[in-house]
Design a protein around this motif. Structure first.
Motif, PDB file in Angstrom:
ATOM      1  N   LEU A 213       0.692  -1.392   0.053  1.00  0.00           N
ATOM      2  CA  LEU A 213       0.067   0.007   0.222  1.00  0.00           C
ATOM      3  C   LEU A 213       0.802   1.218  -0.139  1.00  0.00           C
ATOM      4  N   LYS A 214       0.595   2.180  -0.769  1.00  0.00           N
ATOM      5  CA  LYS A 214       1.206   3.525  -0.832  1.00  0.00           C
ATOM      6  C   LYS A 214       0.144   4.728  -0.854  1.00  0.00           C
ATOM      7  N   PRO A 215       0.295   5.797  -0.619  1.00  0.00           N
ATOM      8  CA  PRO A 215      -0.589   6.762  -0.716  1.00  0.00           C
ATOM      9  C   PRO A 215      -0.757   7.056  -2.061  1.00  0.00           C
ATOM     10  N   TRP A 216      -2.066   7.155  -2.720  1.00  0.00           N
ATOM     11  CA  TRP A 216      -2.365   7.610  -4.138  1.00  0.00           C
ATOM     12  C   TRP A 216      -1.442   8.428  -4.854  1.00  0.00           C
ATOM     13  N   PHE A 217      -1.130   9.391  -4.044  1.00  0.00           N
ATOM     14  CA  PHE A 217      -0.290  10.833  -4.767  1.00  0.00           C
ATOM     15  C   PHE A 217       1.270  10.158  -4.899  1.00  0.00           C
ATOM     16  N   LYS A 218       1.671   9.072  -4.449  1.00  0.00           N
ATOM     17  CA  LYS A 218       2.948   8.630  -4.641  1.00  0.00           C
ATOM     18  C   LYS A 218       3.158   7.674  -5.950  1.00  0.00           C
ATOM     19  N   TYR A 219       1.982   7.522  -6.490  1.00  0.00           N
ATOM     20  CA  TYR A 219       2.091   6.850  -7.888  1.00  0.00           C
ATOM     21  C   TYR A 219       2.315   7.853  -8.990  1.00  0.00           C
ATOM     22  N   GLU A 220       2.981   7.710 -10.101  1.00  0.00           N
ATOM     23  CA  GLU A 220       2.699   8.483 -11.185  1.00  0.00           C
ATOM     24  C   GLU A 220       1.436   8.876 -11.639  1.00  0.00           C
ATOM     25  N   LEU A 221       1.073  10.379 -11.471  1.00  0.00           N
ATOM     26  CA  LEU A 221      -0.059  10.821 -11.881  1.00  0.00           C
ATOM     27  C   LEU A 221      -0.204  11.529 -12.953  1.00  0.00           C
ATOM     28  N   LYS A 222      -1.394  10.874 -13.996  1.00  0.00           N
ATOM     29  CA  LYS A 222      -1.622  11.489 -15.110  1.00  0.00           C
ATOM     30  C   LYS A 222      -2.163  12.667 -15.250  1.00  0.00           C
ATOM     31  N   ILE A 223      -2.872  13.183 -14.098  1.00  0.00           N
ATOM     32  CA  ILE A 223      -3.355  14.500 -14.037  1.00  0.00           C
ATOM     33  C   ILE A 223      -2.191  15.648 -14.151  1.00  0.00           C
ATOM     34  N   LEU A 224      -1.147  15.329 -13.793  1.00  0.00           N
ATOM     35  CA  LEU A 224       0.036  16.222 -13.398  1.00  0.00           C
ATOM     36  C   LEU A 224       0.613  16.613 -14.654  1.00  0.00           C
TER      37      LEU A 224
END
Ligand SMILES: [Mn+2]
Length: 277
Positions: A213-224
């Motif tokens: 488990l990792k916080p969602w924002f630690k993954y590569e975010l397409k929105i950014l």
């Protein structure tokens, strides 16, 4: 003329007013970005809603899980819980007007703002944006949820909108499944598994989370994409820390005894008010 992004109010009306006076809020000039969870847990849910309604033309508000729960309780689509503190709203003469206004609010807000570092696209939701969504997917999925909430079938939608499953797009068999998952992404998400599924059961600290488990924002975010900045609330335990320059956590847990925070988007100045008695 400034934009201020606020963490979860959750009925913390006095602290909200204190912060507004600290920043010399002028409704005709300034814009308040309010990241949802306006009500519940704190003491003055009705005062928060009534005041926000009175300045609604100066606000960009998105819905959080507690706001949605209040709407569902008011529609008799869910039962009130022992720890809910929004009876003042349910008993108010204005409840019909306030609930119809709440239901009209979106699940995301997007706008370009001129900051000290140049023009930036700010994106705000209550809990975040799942890693696999780009801007167009966010807008489409968020608007779809809003259409259901505003429709004549809102009660039926709300009855099926709560629950922890399915936790992955591939596991969605029906439209109801897909809507429930999208709603969880936008209003309840915290931890994300490496296989791309949502985990809504682990509520502990990041440091002691299971290794998958990792916080969602630690993954590569397409929105950014270029010059995009993400704002979210919901996760008080982060205490405003994401360790990312492009992602701001706004909730600093006022309803839990910590503080209410607002950030001026133009220059990233932080203002806060400790929980008052
Ligand atoms: Mn929340």
């Amino acid at each position: 003329m400034s934009n201020y992004a606020f963490g979860d109010l959750q009925g913390c009306y006095k602290e909200f007013l204190t912060l507004l006076s600290q920043i010399n809020f002028e409704p005709k000039k300034d814009t308040l970005w309010i990241c949802g969870d306006l009500v519940n847990r704190g003491p003055e849910s009705l005062n928060c809603l009534t005041y926000l309604y009175s300045i609604k033309d100066s606000c960009k508000i998105v819905l959080g899980n507690h706001d949605l729960h209040l709407i569902a309780v008011n529609e008799a689509a869910r039962n009130i819980s022992a720890d809910d503190t929004f009876e003042d709203v349910l008993g108010s003469d204005d409840v019909k007007m306030l609930m119809s206004w709440l239901k009209s609010l979106p699940f995301h807000s997007i706008e370009k703002i001129k900051t000290q570092k140049g023009e930036m696209l700010f994106v705000m939701t209550h809990a975040g944006v799942p890693p696999h969504w780009d801007k167009d997917q966010l807008i489409k999925n968020s608007n779809e949820l809003s259409e259901h909430l505003k429709s004549d079938n809102a009660k039926e939608f709300l009855k099926s909108a709560f629950g922890n499953t399915p936790n992955h797009p591939d596991k969605c068999k029906t439209d109801e499944d897909r809507l429930r998952l999208n709603l969880n992404y936008l209003t309840r998400m915290r931890f994300y598994k490496s296989d791309g599924s949502l985990d809504l059961t682990y509520k502990g600290k990041i440091e002691t989370a299971p290794s998958n488990l990792k916080p969602w924002f630690k993954y590569e975010l397409k929105i950014l994409e270029n010059r995009t900045h993400l704002l979210f609330g919901h996760w008080a335990a982060l205490n405003g820390i994401t360790n990312s320059k492009k992602i701001t956590a706004l909730d600093t847990g006022c309803a839990w005894g910590n503080k209410l925070t607002t950030i001026r988007l133009e220059d990233n100045s932080i203002f806060s008010c400790d929980k008052l008695n």
